[in-house]
Enzyme design. Sequence first.
Site, PDB file in Angstrom:
ATOM      1  N   TYR A   1     -18.097  16.946 -14.983  1.00  0.00           N
ATOM      2  CA  TYR A   1     -18.491  15.549 -14.751  1.00  0.00           C
ATOM      3  C   TYR A   1     -19.388  15.467 -13.512  1.00  0.00           C
ATOM      4  O   TYR A   1     -18.989  15.883 -12.425  1.00  0.00           O
ATOM      5  CB  TYR A   1     -17.232  14.694 -14.581  1.00  0.00           C
ATOM      6  CG  TYR A   1     -17.516  13.242 -14.310  1.00  0.00           C
ATOM      7  CD1 TYR A   1     -18.416  12.531 -15.102  1.00  0.00           C
ATOM      8  CD2 TYR A   1     -16.893  12.573 -13.272  1.00  0.00           C
ATOM      9  CE1 TYR A   1     -18.679  11.195 -14.859  1.00  0.00           C
ATOM     10  CE2 TYR A   1     -17.141  11.233 -13.031  1.00  0.00           C
ATOM     11  CZ  TYR A   1     -18.042  10.554 -13.817  1.00  0.00           C
ATOM     12  OH  TYR A   1     -18.308   9.237 -13.559  1.00  0.00           O
ATOM     13  N   ASP A  36      -9.284  19.570 -14.160  1.00  0.00           N
ATOM     14  CA  ASP A  36      -9.590  18.199 -14.554  1.00  0.00           C
ATOM     15  C   ASP A  36      -9.359  18.125 -16.057  1.00  0.00           C
ATOM     16  O   ASP A  36     -10.066  18.742 -16.845  1.00  0.00           O
ATOM     17  CB  ASP A  36     -11.038  17.836 -14.186  1.00  0.00           C
ATOM     18  CG  ASP A  36     -11.361  16.371 -14.489  1.00  0.00           C
ATOM     19  OD1 ASP A  36     -10.790  15.827 -15.460  1.00  0.00           O
ATOM     20  OD2 ASP A  36     -12.194  15.782 -13.776  1.00  0.00           O
ATOM     21  N   ARG A  84       0.828  -1.212   0.000  1.00  0.00           N
ATOM     22  CA  ARG A  84       0.000   0.000   0.000  1.00  0.00           C
ATOM     23  C   ARG A  84       0.867   1.269   0.000  1.00  0.00           C
ATOM     24  O   ARG A  84       0.383   2.348  -0.317  1.00  0.00           O
ATOM     25  CB  ARG A  84      -0.969  -0.005   1.198  1.00  0.00           C
ATOM     26  CG  ARG A  84      -1.957   1.145   1.207  1.00  0.00           C
ATOM     27  CD  ARG A  84      -3.193   0.899   2.070  1.00  0.00           C
ATOM     28  NE  ARG A  84      -2.925   0.191   3.294  1.00  0.00           N
ATOM     29  CZ  ARG A  84      -2.359   0.718   4.398  1.00  0.00           C
ATOM     30  NH1 ARG A  84      -2.034   1.994   4.422  1.00  0.00           N
ATOM     31  NH2 ARG A  84      -2.152  -0.028   5.471  1.00  0.00           N
TER      32      ARG A  84
HETATM   33  C1  PLP Z   1     -14.070  14.650 -16.447  1.00  0.00           C
HETATM   34  C2  PLP Z   1     -14.006  13.413 -15.607  1.00  0.00           C
HETATM   35  N1  PLP Z   1     -13.354  13.445 -14.439  1.00  0.00           N
HETATM   36  C3  PLP Z   1     -13.284  12.357 -13.648  1.00  0.00           C
HETATM   37  C4  PLP Z   1     -13.893  11.172 -14.011  1.00  0.00           C
HETATM   38  C5  PLP Z   1     -13.839   9.993 -13.078  1.00  0.00           C
HETATM   39  O1  PLP Z   1     -13.028   8.972 -13.586  1.00  0.00           O
HETATM   40  P1  PLP Z   1     -13.133   7.426 -13.187  1.00  0.00           P
HETATM   41  O2  PLP Z   1     -14.391   6.899 -13.817  1.00  0.00           O
HETATM   42  O3  PLP Z   1     -11.867   6.839 -13.735  1.00  0.00           O
HETATM   43  O4  PLP Z   1     -13.202   7.358 -11.696  1.00  0.00           O
HETATM   44  C6  PLP Z   1     -14.576  11.085 -15.226  1.00  0.00           C
HETATM   45  C7  PLP Z   1     -15.250   9.837 -15.626  1.00  0.00           C
HETATM   46  O5  PLP Z   1     -15.966   9.796 -16.596  1.00  0.00           O
HETATM   47  C8  PLP Z   1     -14.642  12.240 -16.036  1.00  0.00           C
HETATM   48  O6  PLP Z   1     -15.309  12.244 -17.193  1.00  0.00           O
END
Ligand code: PLP
Length: 373
Positions: free
Chosen positions: A98, A168, A46
């Site tokens: 998201y 992001d 871990r």
């Molecule tokens: C813009 C964005 N950020 C974060 C995520 C989260 O990713 P994960 O599904 O790998 O946890 C997504 C998933 O679709 C996403 O579109």
Amino acid sequence: MHRDTLIVHAGYRKRSTPGPFLAGPQFSSTYTTPGDPSRHAFTYGRFHNPTWDAWEEALGTLEGGHAVAFASGMAAVAAVLGINLKPGDVLVLPADGYYAIRRLASSWLTSIGIEVRLVPTRGNAQGSALDGARLLWLETPSNPLLDVCDIRGLADEARARGITVVVDNTTATAYLQQPLALGATFVVASDTKALTGHADLLLGHVATTDPAHAETLRAWRTHHGAIPGPMEVWLAHRSLPTLPLRVSRQCSSAERLAALLASRPDVAAVHYPGLPGHPGHDVAQRQMQRFGTIVSFDLGTRARADAFLGALTLVREATSFGGVHSLAERRARWGGDAISEGFIRFSVGCETPEDILADVAAGLEAAATPEPR
Ligand SMILES: Cc1ncc(COP(=O)(O)O)c(C=O)c1O
């Protein structure tokens, strides 16, 4: 050397090192560690893993910073929120990013006394909501509406006021956009998508220019156990050298698909930053190398969207995006986004572009006379 060449070799062993180019995944929960544990490079699964180290070196090369790998994009998102926010802080979050991040914020963060301000991505509107903020979270292009904001402009404004900036970068990937060079303190991404591109794993990462922040993120990962599996990390690393090839082709096909859809009177709206009429086109042209692998469009009604999806013979009806297989879905089926019932998010794959376009054309034919599904 050119960026594509660096990506092909990123994190792989040097050509002067005999043996495999990329060492196999190391499956070990524990290590033989007699005596003082600080004498040993690896002690417990871990805490660290050599397969992660090679992958993080590659991610650091791509992002221009120090990278920390996580079990999924959401594990990476939660880590950035967790290390930066405390009760009483204000988070400025995109209203159109998201949806799972908004859900996480409105449940966990608000329950511990953090104020969450939801502001649209379009027109850099988040810049007018910064009073008293601790963290500015950007997502550009946003998922699923593909709106764009000016990372450098917003980051300069926020940093001048002592506000930490996170981007992001999932939809663009580090191949198409480098937020750290544009002034972000952290970049976070789901590597489940185009970065790894084969729809066979979930992963995420955070990168930062500050090594102390990277250490804090590592400690968060260790204590929360949000660790990636060595097999997933190895698969991801094996997929990385083809990132430039995959994404270049996907972007070229996405540009053609967007142009086709924009020429059709039966498509209510097309969202793609590469279209000259897109409100964020100029900014995207400045801060992205290409315009991305996703095209979103609106067929107006659920019946038309269902008819479209039902008529496809190549493109799979599935969620997620960025992979080598083209996917499409009626996004409103999940809830959580301010979009119409006929909104389609289309992830452009690596198939021959003419085959993708022909499948879409057949789908649009079927959408002209929708029948109950
Ligand atoms: C813009 C964005 N950020 C974060 C995520 C989260 O990713 P994960 O599904 O790998 O946890 C997504 C998933 O679709 C996403 O579109």
